[in-house]
Design an enzyme around this catalytic site. Structure first.
Site, short mmCIF file in Angstrom:
data_model
loop_
_atom_site.label_atom_id
_atom_site.label_comp_id
_atom_site.label_asym_id
_atom_site.label_seq_id
_atom_site.Cartn_x
_atom_site.Cartn_y
_atom_site.Cartn_z
N LYS A 204 7.07 14.30 -1.14
CA LYS A 204 5.96 14.69 -2.01
C LYS A 204 4.67 14.54 -1.21
O LYS A 204 4.17 13.43 -1.02
CB LYS A 204 5.87 13.84 -3.27
N THR A 259 -3.14 0.33 -2.01
CA THR A 259 -2.44 -0.86 -2.48
C THR A 259 -2.19 -0.78 -3.98
O THR A 259 -1.13 -1.19 -4.47
CB THR A 259 -3.26 -2.11 -2.13
N GLU A 280 3.24 1.21 3.22
CA GLU A 280 2.14 1.12 4.18
C GLU A 280 0.87 1.39 3.39
O GLU A 280 0.62 2.51 2.97
CB GLU A 280 2.34 2.15 5.31
N CYS A 323 -6.36 4.24 6.92
CA CYS A 323 -6.08 2.89 6.44
C CYS A 323 -6.45 1.84 7.48
O CYS A 323 -6.76 0.70 7.12
CB CYS A 323 -4.62 2.77 6.06
N GLU A 420 -11.72 -1.43 0.34
CA GLU A 420 -11.43 -0.29 1.21
C GLU A 420 -12.17 0.94 0.67
O GLU A 420 -11.88 1.42 -0.43
CB GLU A 420 -9.93 -0.01 1.27
#
Length: 522
Positions: A204, A259, A280, A323, A420
């Protein structure tokens, strides 16, 4: 069109060919098909679709098929049949490797077209795609193709009169959920080791960037990968992604993303069939620059760490959409003032604009949501009392362009340091001692990557062993290679991409034990 980093606009004519969009449907069991969900609506002759947007302009590129739970079911059924009854898991590793090598050759052959697709769909620099993303994708295929015939278990020395050995067998049907920031590289980071292991799979792609994934499905068919082995279902995370995570016939999920979504994926996997999960996830990576560093080199490394994704090499570098972005930069007090002056000059001269323009150093953010998120964090930084050294504004009236932004006078409790952002926003801070640098570097819930800039090997060794992160770069940044395991600590997830560690994510270990001769065990 090129847009100056300072925010002024300079227009130029750019000559390029937008590629023809050839593949917009779902790829299931070796064929491009419409989504089945749309047929539920009265008078609908086509499946459900959604629009993919060009971040350079904010305009629609094309409508693509939107997969839902029913489409995931069909893709899983095809993958399940290909795994349980098909030839891919039963081929020799050498045979799988040969087909993967042909797949890689086809990717190389279509480099220009694939790089252009990622430029219009993700805003990635065309020059960077042609130089790095597409060649690296093909080489990842080759790396795991070379490993496909080297998968073997071990002979066990047992403590009793028994003979034992282990077998390494493909884990089964795999669901890959990939993000939008590296649509080609991460497609093959996931798919390549799974193919080498003998798994079948459903991919996906991110809803923002489906176009190159569909093209790769087409090339996989041409390469000779059997029907049902590689399926691509476009769609949204809350529908297609959720259906994959909770599906009883998927044996493993490999997810790269935030996350927050990683938690949802893991919960769904646990509540269904306890499928294996590798995650990840996010990062807030530190770059630590010591007094003995060459300041010009350190500035280039710091800019590379935050701006690489949408630019080529230093001084062309990423718009923070990674990331591993080195978004927290700590500079030792002896060179701090000099460093601030030099990085401000380079950031102010950064060229932001159309990713097809070969002079451009930074393209747009991927979509309107990400564009607005980054701008909101810039406002948080100013509200919390940080000093805006450079940038801080959107550029132009069309598209999702943002100036490279650097804050000074930043404290550890500010949201721009803790969260982030996934954009071209750098927090610049000062430190005195090694101990202070280590403490600040580890003061995060994440643990994906870190950078160290120093000429002192003792300092480099001490700090690299003290930082809790999955990969440490010394006097470089973003030095990623197929042979180097990549993955994080703490809330940056678990499980490794790249290297042989990634191959073993897609293998089960089976132990076989038999008596050496007639014995009481019989």
């Amino acid at each position: 069109m090129a847009l100056e980093g300072s925010g002024s606009v300079e227009k130029h004519s750019v000559i390029y060919d937008i590629p023809e969009i050839k593949f917009t449907k779902l790829f299931i069991n070796g064929s491009f098909v419409d989504a089945v969900s749309g047929f539920l609506f009265p008078f609908s002759s086509l499946g459900k679709t959604f629009e993919t947007i060009d971040p350079r302009t904010g305009e629609v590129i094309v409508s693509v098929a939107e997969g839902d739970k029913e489409d995931i079911d069909l893709a899983v059924k095809a993958a399940r049949n290909a795994f349980d009854h098909g030839k891919w898991p039963r081929m020799s590793g050498f045979e799988r490797g040969q087909i993967m090598m042909k797949f890689a050759e086809l990717v190389d052959k279509h480099t220009d077209e694939l790089a252009a697709l990622d430029a219009i769909d993700a805003g990635k620099l065309l020059s960077l795609g042609k130089m790095l993303d597409i060649p690296q994708s093909a080489n990842t295929l080759r790396y795991y193709a070379g490993a496909a015939d080297k998968i073997h278990g071990e002979t066990l020395k047992m403590s009793r009169e028994l003979f034992g050995y282990t077998l390494l067998e493909p884990v089964g049907v795999v669901g890959h959920i990939i993000p939008w920031n590296f649509p080609s590289i991460l497609f093959f980071t996931k798919v390549s080791p799974a193919l080498a292991a003998g798994c079948t799979m459903i991919v996906k792609p991110a809803e923002q960037t489906p176009l190159s994934a569909l093209y790769y499905a087409h090339l996989a068919k041409l390469a000779g990968i059997p029907d049902g082995v590689l399926n691509v279902v476009n769609g949204f995370g809350e529908k297609a992604g959720a259906a994959m995570s909770s599906h009883m016939d998927i044996d493993k999920i490999s997810f790269t993303g935030s996350t927050e979504v990683g938690r949802v994926v893991m919960k769904a996997a646990a509540e269904s069939n306890l499928k294996v999960v590798s995650l990840e996830l996010g990062g807030k990576s530190p770059v630590i620059i010591f007094d003995d560093a060459d300041v010009d080199t350190a500035v280039d490394i710091a800019l590379l760490g935050i701006l690489f994704n949408k630019a080529s090499t230093v001084p062309r570098t990423l718009n923070g959409e990674a990331c591993v972005a080195g978004s927290r930069v700590y500079v030792q007090e002896g060179i701090y003032d000099q460093f601030v002056k030099k990085i401000a000059v380079k950031a102010n001269n950064w060229l932001v604009g159309d990713p097809f323009d070969p002079r451009v150093q930074q393209g747009p953010q991927v979509d309107k949501n990400q564009f607005e998120k980054v701008l909101s964090y810039i406002e948080y930084g100013k509200r919390d009392g940080a000093t805006l050294l450079t940038g801080g504004k959107a550029i132009g009236e069309k598209g999702y362009y943002i100036q490279p932004t650097i804050f000074t006078d930043v404290t550890e409790n500010m949201s721009i340091v803790k969260d982030e952002i996934f954009g071209p926003v750098l927090s610049l801070m000062k430190f005195k001692t090694i101990e202070e640098a280590i403490e600040k570097a580890n003061n995060t819930k994440y643990g994906l990557a870190a950078g160290i800039v120093t000429k002192d090997l003792n300092v480099a060794n001490r700090v690299s062993r003290s930082i809790r992160a999955g990969i440490i770069w010394i006097n470089c940044y973003l030095a990623i290679d197929s042979d180097v395991p990549f993955g994080g600590y703490k809330m940056s997830g678990f499980g490794k991409d790249n290297g042989l560690e990634a191959l073993h994510k897609y293998l089960n270990v089976k132990s076989v034990v038999t008596p050496l001769y007639n014995s009481p065990w019989l």
